[in-house]
Motif scaffolding. Structure first.
Motif, PDB file in Angstrom:
ATOM      1  N   LEU A   4      16.871  53.035  64.300  1.00 30.65           N
ATOM      2  CA  LEU A   4      17.314  52.295  63.126  1.00 30.65           C
ATOM      3  C   LEU A   4      17.778  50.896  63.533  1.00 30.65           C
ATOM      4  CD1 LEU A   4      19.346  55.047  61.222  1.00 30.65           C
ATOM      5  CD2 LEU A   4      16.901  54.486  61.052  1.00 30.65           C
ATOM      6  N   LYS A   5      17.492  49.924  62.673  1.00 28.54           N
ATOM      7  CA  LYS A   5      17.846  48.537  62.963  1.00 28.54           C
ATOM      8  C   LYS A   5      18.582  47.932  61.782  1.00 28.54           C
ATOM      9  CE  LYS A   5      13.811  47.968  65.942  1.00 28.54           C
ATOM     10  NZ  LYS A   5      12.594  47.171  66.252  1.00 28.54           N
ATOM     11  N   ARG A   6      19.499  47.045  62.071  1.00 27.49           N
ATOM     12  CA  ARG A   6      20.220  46.361  61.002  1.00 27.49           C
ATOM     13  C   ARG A   6      19.233  45.508  60.213  1.00 27.49           C
ATOM     14  NH1 ARG A   6      26.036  43.888  60.389  1.00 27.49           N
ATOM     15  NH2 ARG A   6      25.542  42.069  59.089  1.00 27.49           N
ATOM     16  N   LEU A   7      19.284  45.587  58.883  1.00 26.57           N
ATOM     17  CA  LEU A   7      18.275  44.990  58.017  1.00 26.57           C
ATOM     18  C   LEU A   7      18.153  43.476  58.207  1.00 26.57           C
ATOM     19  CD1 LEU A   7      16.172  45.259  55.792  1.00 26.57           C
ATOM     20  CD2 LEU A   7      18.036  45.143  54.110  1.00 26.57           C
ATOM     21  N   ASP A   8      19.288  42.753  58.210  1.00 28.97           N
ATOM     22  CA  ASP A   8      19.186  41.298  58.318  1.00 28.97           C
ATOM     23  C   ASP A   8      18.633  40.868  59.679  1.00 28.97           C
ATOM     24  OD1 ASP A   8      21.468  42.048  59.717  1.00 28.97           O
ATOM     25  OD2 ASP A   8      22.791  40.588  58.745  1.00 28.97           O
ATOM     26  N   GLN A   9      19.000  41.593  60.728  1.00 28.43           N
ATOM     27  CA  GLN A   9      18.472  41.270  62.053  1.00 28.43           C
ATOM     28  C   GLN A   9      16.988  41.584  62.140  1.00 28.43           C
ATOM     29  OE1 GLN A   9      20.554  43.128  65.277  1.00 28.43           O
ATOM     30  NE2 GLN A   9      19.484  41.935  66.832  1.00 28.43           N
ATOM     31  N   LEU A  10      16.566  42.678  61.540  1.00 23.23           N
ATOM     32  CA  LEU A  10      15.157  43.055  61.516  1.00 23.23           C
ATOM     33  C   LEU A  10      14.322  41.985  60.825  1.00 23.23           C
ATOM     34  CD1 LEU A  10      12.881  45.195  61.887  1.00 23.23           C
ATOM     35  CD2 LEU A  10      13.586  46.130  59.666  1.00 23.23           C
ATOM     36  N   LEU A  11      14.748  41.564  59.638  1.00 27.87           N
ATOM     37  CA  LEU A  11      13.998  40.551  58.890  1.00 27.87           C
ATOM     38  C   LEU A  11      13.955  39.225  59.642  1.00 27.87           C
ATOM     39  CD1 LEU A  11      15.353  41.272  55.300  1.00 27.87           C
ATOM     40  CD2 LEU A  11      13.123  41.918  56.238  1.00 27.87           C
ATOM     41  N   SER A  12      15.059  38.879  60.310  1.00 29.60           N
ATOM     42  CA  SER A  12      15.101  37.645  61.089  1.00 29.60           C
ATOM     43  C   SER A  12      14.179  37.718  62.292  1.00 29.60           C
ATOM     44  CB  SER A  12      16.537  37.378  61.542  1.00 29.60           C
ATOM     45  OG  SER A  12      16.597  36.239  62.385  1.00 29.60           O
ATOM     46  N   ASN A  13      14.224  38.832  63.022  1.00 32.89           N
ATOM     47  CA  ASN A  13      13.381  38.973  64.212  1.00 32.89           C
ATOM     48  C   ASN A  13      11.892  38.943  63.877  1.00 32.89           C
ATOM     49  OD1 ASN A  13      15.632  39.145  65.823  1.00 32.89           O
ATOM     50  ND2 ASN A  13      15.525  41.365  66.113  1.00 32.89           N
ATOM     51  N   LEU A  14      11.541  39.372  62.672  1.00 30.50           N
ATOM     52  CA  LEU A  14      10.128  39.396  62.272  1.00 30.50           C
ATOM     53  C   LEU A  14       9.701  38.108  61.571  1.00 30.50           C
ATOM     54  CD1 LEU A  14       9.706  43.086  61.065  1.00 30.50           C
ATOM     55  CD2 LEU A  14       9.272  42.102  63.326  1.00 30.50           C
ATOM     56  N   GLY A  15      10.613  37.128  61.488  1.00 28.13           N
ATOM     57  CA  GLY A  15      10.257  35.808  60.986  1.00 28.13           C
ATOM     58  C   GLY A  15      10.319  35.620  59.489  1.00 28.13           C
ATOM     59  N   TYR A  16      10.903  36.561  58.759  1.00 27.34           N
ATOM     60  CA  TYR A  16      10.963  36.440  57.305  1.00 27.34           C
ATOM     61  C   TYR A  16      12.030  35.449  56.843  1.00 27.34           C
ATOM     62  CZ  TYR A  16       7.821  40.414  56.754  1.00 27.34           C
ATOM     63  OH  TYR A  16       6.727  41.237  56.780  1.00 27.34           O
ATOM     64  N   CYS A  17      13.086  35.334  57.620  1.00 23.78           N
ATOM     65  CA  CYS A  17      14.219  34.502  57.224  1.00 23.78           C
ATOM     66  C   CYS A  17      15.206  34.486  58.383  1.00 23.78           C
ATOM     67  CB  CYS A  17      14.894  35.063  55.971  1.00 23.78           C
ATOM     68  SG  CYS A  17      15.470  36.773  56.196  1.00 23.78           S
ATOM     69  N   SER A  18      16.260  33.673  58.250  1.00 20.27           N
ATOM     70  CA  SER A  18      17.369  33.767  59.198  1.00 20.27           C
ATOM     71  C   SER A  18      18.260  34.929  58.770  1.00 20.27           C
ATOM     72  CB  SER A  18      18.170  32.473  59.208  1.00 20.27           C
ATOM     73  OG  SER A  18      18.873  32.319  57.982  1.00 20.27           O
ATOM     74  N   PRO A  98      11.287  38.441  69.838  1.00 17.02           N
ATOM     75  CA  PRO A  98      10.819  37.438  70.793  1.00 17.02           C
ATOM     76  C   PRO A  98       9.684  36.571  70.232  1.00 17.02           C
ATOM     77  CG  PRO A  98      10.928  39.630  71.785  1.00 17.02           C
ATOM     78  CD  PRO A  98      11.064  39.820  70.335  1.00 17.02           C
ATOM     79  N   LYS A  99       9.557  35.394  70.781  1.00 10.88           N
ATOM     80  CA  LYS A  99       8.568  34.416  70.337  1.00 10.88           C
ATOM     81  C   LYS A  99       7.171  34.833  70.793  1.00 10.88           C
ATOM     82  CE  LYS A  99       8.236  29.340  70.265  1.00 10.88           C
ATOM     83  NZ  LYS A  99       8.785  29.166  68.913  1.00 10.88           N
ATOM     84  N   ILE A 100       6.172  34.567  69.957  1.00  6.92           N
ATOM     85  CA  ILE A 100       4.798  34.838  70.394  1.00  6.92           C
ATOM     86  C   ILE A 100       4.359  33.759  71.389  1.00  6.92           C
ATOM     87  CG2 ILE A 100       4.065  36.110  68.341  1.00  6.92           C
ATOM     88  CD1 ILE A 100       2.674  33.506  67.400  1.00  6.92           C
TER      89      ILE A 100
END
Length: 232
Positions: A4-18, A98-100
């Motif tokens: 399980l991952k924290r929602l805001d961190q997940l969305l940030s890590n996947l590039g959707y938002c900060s 991580p960055k591509i």
């Protein structure tokens, strides 16, 4: 049990938002979890259950794509260097963490297969000299190829006076001016310099294979998701 991952961190890590911007996505009812609108950016979630604008999350387990790089593009994140391979990929990916990055590089005047990933371990595996990962290039030169170049490449070409000797490489002459070259090093402009040391000027250079990954019929400028190879 999925991690399980924290929602805001997940969305940030996947590039959707900060992380700070995640609450606005939730406020606008753009994020659902198991079909229900998400209420808290701090919620721990299974990425597979999250949707943004009704769509599943983009590659939550990581990215590995094979791209057929056209001429004129650079393997750089710097916009000042001209057309970038990352301009051919989804814009959101550049904001991932991580960055591509590209696995190795092809210069602006070289076309063909480039791998792009956010898996730093895989980058190391595919580029580390100790793994001896083969790369195959199609090379067009300015004059007819002579048979003695086969032995020269097999012995290891010396890249100029006082330069380090290359590891043995395989060359297959396809026609008068065209050959396929297989090598497992990654020295600066190595293929061009190897041919120059043998008296030839490279007029066109195209990579068709990187380890187990082959371009086959992938069109220039196009990309496709591939699975990590177990044969690194």
């Amino acid at each position: 049990m999925p991690a399980l991952k924290r929602l805001d961190q997940l969305l940030s890590n996947l590039g959707y938002c900060s992380r700070k911007e995640a609450r606005y996505l939730l406020k606008d009812k753009r994020v659902t979890i198991k079909g229900e609108f998400a209420k808290s950016p701090a919620l721990k979630v299974d990425p597979a259950t999250v949707r943004v604008d009704g769509e599943a999350l983009d590659s939550p387990d990581g990215i590995l794509v094979m791209l057929n790089k056209p001429l004129g593009y650079v393997c750089s994140h710097d916009n000042n260097e001209g057309m970038r391979i990352y301009d051919l990929l989804p814009e959101r990916w550049e904001f991932r963490n991580p960055k591509i990055v590209s696995v190795g590089r092809l210069d602006k005047d070289t076309s063909g297969l480039i791998l792009v990933t956010d898996d730093t371990k895989l980058v190391h595996q595919l580029t580390s000299p100790k793994h001896h990962v083969d790369k195959v290039y199609q090379v067009t030169v300015d004059s007819p190829l002579q048979a003695d170049i086969i032995d020269a490449f097999a012995k290891g070409v010396v890249l100029g006076e006082g330069a380090e000797q290359c590891l043995p490489a395989k060359i297959e002459i396809i026609s008068d001016n065209v050959a396929n070259v297989t090598l497992n090093e990654g020295k600066y402009h190595q293929v061009r310099r190897m041919f120059a040391a043998c008296g030839y000027h490279v007029e066109a250079l195209h990579r068709s294979q990187f380890g187990q990954y082959k371009l086959q019929d992938l069109a220039q400028g196009e990309w496709q998701t591939v699975a990590p190879s177990s044969e690194v």
